[in-house]
Design a protein around this motif. Structure first.
Motif, PDB file in Angstrom:
ATOM      1  N   MET A 136       0.840  -0.982   0.018  1.00 11.98           N
ATOM      2  CA  MET A 136       0.021   0.144   0.034  1.00 11.98           C
ATOM      3  C   MET A 136       1.173   1.175  -0.060  1.00 11.98           C
ATOM      4  O   MET A 136       1.786   1.400   0.556  1.00 11.98           O
ATOM      5  N   GLU A 137       0.192   2.269  -0.562  1.00 11.00           N
ATOM      6  CA  GLU A 137       1.215   3.542  -0.709  1.00 11.00           C
ATOM      7  C   GLU A 137       0.318   4.527  -0.196  1.00 11.00           C
ATOM      8  O   GLU A 137      -0.641   4.887  -0.122  1.00 11.00           O
ATOM      9  N   PHE A 138       1.275   4.948   1.032  1.00 11.97           N
ATOM     10  CA  PHE A 138       0.632   6.220   1.907  1.00 11.97           C
ATOM     11  C   PHE A 138       1.175   7.563   1.197  1.00 11.97           C
ATOM     12  O   PHE A 138       2.419   7.873   1.118  1.00 11.97           O
ATOM     13  N   ARG A 139       0.078   8.379   0.769  1.00 12.68           N
ATOM     14  CA  ARG A 139       0.272   9.847   0.348  1.00 12.68           C
ATOM     15  C   ARG A 139       0.204  10.863   1.539  1.00 12.68           C
ATOM     16  O   ARG A 139      -0.599  10.602   2.399  1.00 12.68           O
ATOM     17  N   LEU A 140       0.899  11.851   1.213  1.00 10.88           N
ATOM     18  CA  LEU A 140       0.945  12.768   2.017  1.00 10.88           C
ATOM     19  C   LEU A 140      -0.406  13.471   2.380  1.00 10.88           C
ATOM     20  O   LEU A 140      -0.921  13.914   1.391  1.00 10.88           O
ATOM     21  N   PRO A 141      -1.302  13.469   3.289  1.00  9.78           N
ATOM     22  CA  PRO A 141      -2.527  14.031   3.586  1.00  9.78           C
ATOM     23  C   PRO A 141      -2.455  15.603   3.847  1.00  9.78           C
ATOM     24  O   PRO A 141      -1.605  16.152   3.647  1.00  9.78           O
ATOM     25  N   ASP A 142      -3.600  15.910   3.336  1.00 10.75           N
ATOM     26  CA  ASP A 142      -3.965  17.483   3.572  1.00 10.75           C
ATOM     27  C   ASP A 142      -3.789  17.645   5.001  1.00 10.75           C
ATOM     28  O   ASP A 142      -4.702  17.551   5.988  1.00 10.75           O
ATOM     29  N   LEU A 143      -2.799  18.408   5.564  1.00 12.18           N
ATOM     30  CA  LEU A 143      -2.781  18.913   6.919  1.00 12.18           C
ATOM     31  C   LEU A 143      -3.268  20.208   7.590  1.00 12.18           C
ATOM     32  O   LEU A 143      -3.047  20.461   8.628  1.00 12.18           O
ATOM     33  N   GLY A 144      -4.054  20.851   6.630  1.00 14.26           N
ATOM     34  CA  GLY A 144      -4.580  22.099   6.840  1.00 14.26           C
ATOM     35  C   GLY A 144      -4.985  22.803   5.848  1.00 14.26           C
ATOM     36  O   GLY A 144      -4.763  22.710   4.773  1.00 14.26           O
ATOM     37  N   GLU A 145      -6.026  23.766   5.696  1.00 15.61           N
ATOM     38  CA  GLU A 145      -6.471  24.481   4.766  1.00 15.61           C
ATOM     39  C   GLU A 145      -5.358  25.492   4.288  1.00 15.61           C
ATOM     40  O   GLU A 145      -4.864  26.105   4.907  1.00 15.61           O
ATOM     41  N   GLY A 146      -5.407  25.413   2.825  1.00 22.48           N
ATOM     42  CA  GLY A 146      -4.342  26.021   2.354  1.00 22.48           C
ATOM     43  C   GLY A 146      -3.004  25.602   2.061  1.00 22.48           C
ATOM     44  O   GLY A 146      -2.127  26.250   1.632  1.00 22.48           O
ATOM     45  N   LEU A 147      -2.743  24.619   2.739  1.00 21.66           N
ATOM     46  CA  LEU A 147      -1.190  23.964   2.854  1.00 21.66           C
ATOM     47  C   LEU A 147      -1.138  22.922   1.742  1.00 21.66           C
ATOM     48  O   LEU A 147      -1.782  21.884   1.654  1.00 21.66           O
ATOM     49  N   ALA A 148      -0.140  23.404   0.923  1.00 22.97           N
ATOM     50  CA  ALA A 148       0.071  22.402  -0.409  1.00 22.97           C
ATOM     51  C   ALA A 148       1.150  21.527  -0.091  1.00 22.97           C
ATOM     52  O   ALA A 148       1.454  20.486  -0.990  1.00 22.97           O
ATOM     53  N   ASP A 149       1.912  21.806   0.746  1.00 20.03           N
ATOM     54  CA  ASP A 149       3.358  20.681   0.900  1.00 20.03           C
ATOM     55  C   ASP A 149       3.606  20.615   2.459  1.00 20.03           C
ATOM     56  O   ASP A 149       3.370  21.552   3.302  1.00 20.03           O
ATOM     57  N   ALA A 150       4.764  19.844   2.691  1.00 16.78           N
ATOM     58  CA  ALA A 150       5.105  19.605   3.869  1.00 16.78           C
ATOM     59  C   ALA A 150       6.584  19.188   3.763  1.00 16.78           C
ATOM     60  O   ALA A 150       6.874  18.723   2.925  1.00 16.78           O
ATOM     61  N   GLU A 151       7.558  19.430   4.609  1.00 18.74           N
ATOM     62  CA  GLU A 151       8.953  19.249   4.591  1.00 18.74           C
ATOM     63  C   GLU A 151       9.145  18.117   5.567  1.00 18.74           C
ATOM     64  O   GLU A 151       8.729  18.216   6.897  1.00 18.74           O
ATOM     65  N   LEU A 152       9.751  16.928   5.296  1.00 19.78           N
ATOM     66  CA  LEU A 152       9.970  15.823   5.880  1.00 19.78           C
ATOM     67  C   LEU A 152      11.131  16.190   6.790  1.00 19.78           C
ATOM     68  O   LEU A 152      12.284  16.395   6.453  1.00 19.78           O
ATOM     69  N   VAL A 153      10.678  16.041   8.217  1.00 20.53           N
ATOM     70  CA  VAL A 153      11.669  16.107   9.123  1.00 20.53           C
ATOM     71  C   VAL A 153      12.507  15.143   9.636  1.00 20.53           C
ATOM     72  O   VAL A 153      13.742  15.151   9.521  1.00 20.53           O
ATOM     73  N   SER A 154      11.726  13.864   9.892  1.00 19.44           N
ATOM     74  CA  SER A 154      12.560  12.789  10.134  1.00 19.44           C
ATOM     75  C   SER A 154      11.736  11.441  10.143  1.00 19.44           C
ATOM     76  O   SER A 154      10.433  11.614   9.861  1.00 19.44           O
ATOM     77  N   TRP A 155      12.165  10.459   9.709  1.00 17.35           N
ATOM     78  CA  TRP A 155      11.405   9.089   9.767  1.00 17.35           C
ATOM     79  C   TRP A 155      11.678   8.313  11.256  1.00 17.35           C
ATOM     80  O   TRP A 155      12.641   8.582  11.817  1.00 17.35           O
ATOM     81  N   ALA A 156      10.442   7.818  11.685  1.00 18.88           N
ATOM     82  CA  ALA A 156      10.506   7.125  12.907  1.00 18.88           C
ATOM     83  C   ALA A 156      10.671   5.536  12.253  1.00 18.88           C
ATOM     84  O   ALA A 156      10.554   4.863  13.446  1.00 18.88           O
ATOM     85  N   VAL A 157      10.446   5.239  11.462  1.00 21.48           N
ATOM     86  CA  VAL A 157      10.699   3.812  10.810  1.00 21.48           C
ATOM     87  C   VAL A 157      11.861   3.606   9.799  1.00 21.48           C
ATOM     88  O   VAL A 157      12.320   4.536   9.089  1.00 21.48           O
ATOM     89  N   ARG A 158      12.148   2.426   9.431  1.00 23.07           N
ATOM     90  CA  ARG A 158      13.043   2.292   8.455  1.00 23.07           C
ATOM     91  C   ARG A 158      12.546   1.042   7.485  1.00 23.07           C
ATOM     92  O   ARG A 158      11.735   0.460   7.881  1.00 23.07           O
ATOM     93  N   VAL A 159      13.281   0.990   6.488  1.00 21.81           N
ATOM     94  CA  VAL A 159      12.995  -0.129   5.404  1.00 21.81           C
ATOM     95  C   VAL A 159      13.085  -1.833   6.128  1.00 21.81           C
ATOM     96  O   VAL A 159      13.947  -2.036   6.968  1.00 21.81           O
TER      97      VAL A 159
END
Length: 492
Positions: free
Chosen positions: A1-24
């Protein structure tokens, strides 16, 4: 399954990835936190909407990901079960092809071709991550980069006499397999909590040099704070330091190497978004400013009196709260100050409410949380709300809703001992008020020279919709309310 970045708020078009909490390869549970992202200057933890095994991380920390773009691939139970079944059918298909070859020699070429194709498909499906098909599937960015590195010869691939070197073959061998030549590096990276990884990037500390005290030896934020108090090892080089220059012998008296004179810090997080907003402000808003110096003695006396009353018991009543109240009263008299320029529709939109932004300096950078519907707040409410949003911002708990939707902003540079400033107007707003330092100065009061509490207020405004007269009258109104704060009593 592919998880896509959800809409995190009205008018927000993108987000910056800070860190991963998981690994492959990690097994994740439903709603388990998998990553921290930052958008509109707020950090948000993303939960995984399904359970399974992490197959691929589709972004690196520091990447800007568009809303709706793939972020991670997780193999759920149904996908994982299909892979063994496909592998089990491959030998059967091979045996059937062999039987057909013995019975019909004329079809040998076709059967062999089909068997080879079947074997090739099975091999490809085994070489890629579980749950994905053959090479018709999209190739990730890191896989393409790995393939390019494998195909390109290394600088030492050919000797000067034309004799090929054996090292390129070794490099190609290292790049083969799952398609990721950095898998071992990914899996071998130091274990650390997401907060510790983010802090390490900000302060330029290599996690490999820190001994972790968390679960399974993971590096925690406390470990990093402890490391900052200890002197760094002589051979420790911060990860943000510029690469060293060529290892040539420097002549006597030469300047130090560039790596000893410069530090390079990636532009990311709050600094990146602040920069984008200020560039947009400077490029698209024709700004003007006006200033006034006013006697703040009456306000200081009122604050001292109110602090001793039961109404403000347990609260930290500051001059900023009184300035905010005076500003809200003045905005009700000058509603055009609470507006914005709608370029797409060529309209000036006047807002009959005030979401009052309060600029807060934090360790991560400048944040501007805003007080929703502030026009209806009393002085006591303002005192409480300013303290609440400031604590949220400094603690990193402010949400995108807290940081967006502002209509007017106040910034207090006086806490740094500065008389005043010329702040840039936030995009989507029409003006910003700057409060300077409040200090005792010689002042003419009632035709006599006296020592009074004095401060300077500055107003920056969008000159497209606010004229100099309107801006000056508004600022003069705020100053008059602060000079004679008893006029505020009917609205406190």
């Amino acid at each position: 399954m592919e998880f896509r970045l959800p809409d995190l708020g009205e008018g927000l078009a993108d987000a910056e990835l800070v860190s991963w909490a998981v690994r492959v390869g990690d097994v994740v549970e439903l709603n388990q936190t998998i990553a921290d992202v930052e958008t509109a200057k707020a950090q948000v933890s993303l939960p995984c909407p399904f359970a399974g095994t992490v197959l691929e991380l589709l972004a690196e920390p520091g990447d800007t990901v568009l809303v709706g773009a793939p972020l991670i691939r997780v193999g759920v139970a149904a996908e994982s079960a299909t892979a063994p079944a496909e592998s089990a059918t491959a030998p059967a298909e091979s045996d059937a092809a062999a039987a057909e070859t013995a019975a019909a020699p004329a079809e040998t070429t076709t059967a062999a071709s089909g068997t080879a194709g079947s074997a090739k498909t099975a091999a490809e499906r085994q070489s890629v991550l579980v749950g994905y098909g053959p090479d018709s599937e999209p190739v990730s960015r890191r896989a393409r980069a790995a393939a390019a590195r494998a195909a390109a010869p290394e600088p030492e691939a050919a000797l000067s006499n034309g004799t090929p070197d054996a090292r390129p073959a070794e490099s190609a061998t290292r790049s083969a397999g799952s398609g990721f030549d950095d898998d071992r590096m990914r899996l071998a990276r130091p274990a650390a909590t997401p907060g510790a990884r983010k802090l390490a990037r900000e302060i330029g500390v290599d996690l490999a040099s820190i001994t972790g005290t968390g679960p399974e030896g993971a590096v925690t934020v406390d470990d990093l704070h402890g490391a900052r108090r200890e002197p760094l090892a002589a051979d420790h080089i911060p990860i943000h330091t510029a690469p060293p220059v060529s290892p040539m012998r420097a002549p006597a008296g030469a300047r130090p190497a560039a790596s000893e004179r410069e530090t390079r810090t990636p532009i990311s997080g709050i600094r990146k978004r602040t920069a984008a907003a200020m560039v947009a402000s400077a490029q698209h808003i024709p700004q003007a400013g006006t200033f006034v110096t006013t006697d703040f003695t009456g306000s200081m006396e009122l604050l001292d009196h109110l602090r001793a009353t039961p109404t403000f018991a347990g609260l930290t009543l500051t001059p900023l709260a009184l300035v905010a109240k005076a500003t809200l009263v003045a905005l009700s008299e000058f509603p055009e100050i609470s507006s914005y320029w709608d370029e797409s529709n060529q309209e000036i939109v006047t807002k009959h409410y005030v979401n009052l932004g309060i600029a807060v300096a934090t360790e991560r950078g400048l944040l501007v949380p805003n007080l929703k519907e502030a026009q209806g707040l009393s002085l006591r409410d303002l005192c409480q709300e300013i303290g609440r949003v400031a604590e949220l911002a400094r603690g990193g708990a402010a949400t995108p809703a807290d940081l967006t939707g502002g209509t007017f902003t106040i910034t207090n540079v006086g806490v740094f001992g500065v008389d005043t400033g010329v702040p840039l107007v936030n995009p989507g707003e029409a003006a910003i008020l700057c409060l300077g330092s409040i200090r005792k100065r010689p002042w003419v009061h009632r035709d006599e020279l006296a020592v009074r509490w004095v401060t300077t207020l500055g107003l920056s405004f969008d000159h497209r919709m606010i004229d100099g007269e309107q801006g000056s009258r508004f600022l003069a109104s705020v100053a008059a309310l602060l000079e004679d704060p008893l006029t505020l009593l009917g609205r406190v």
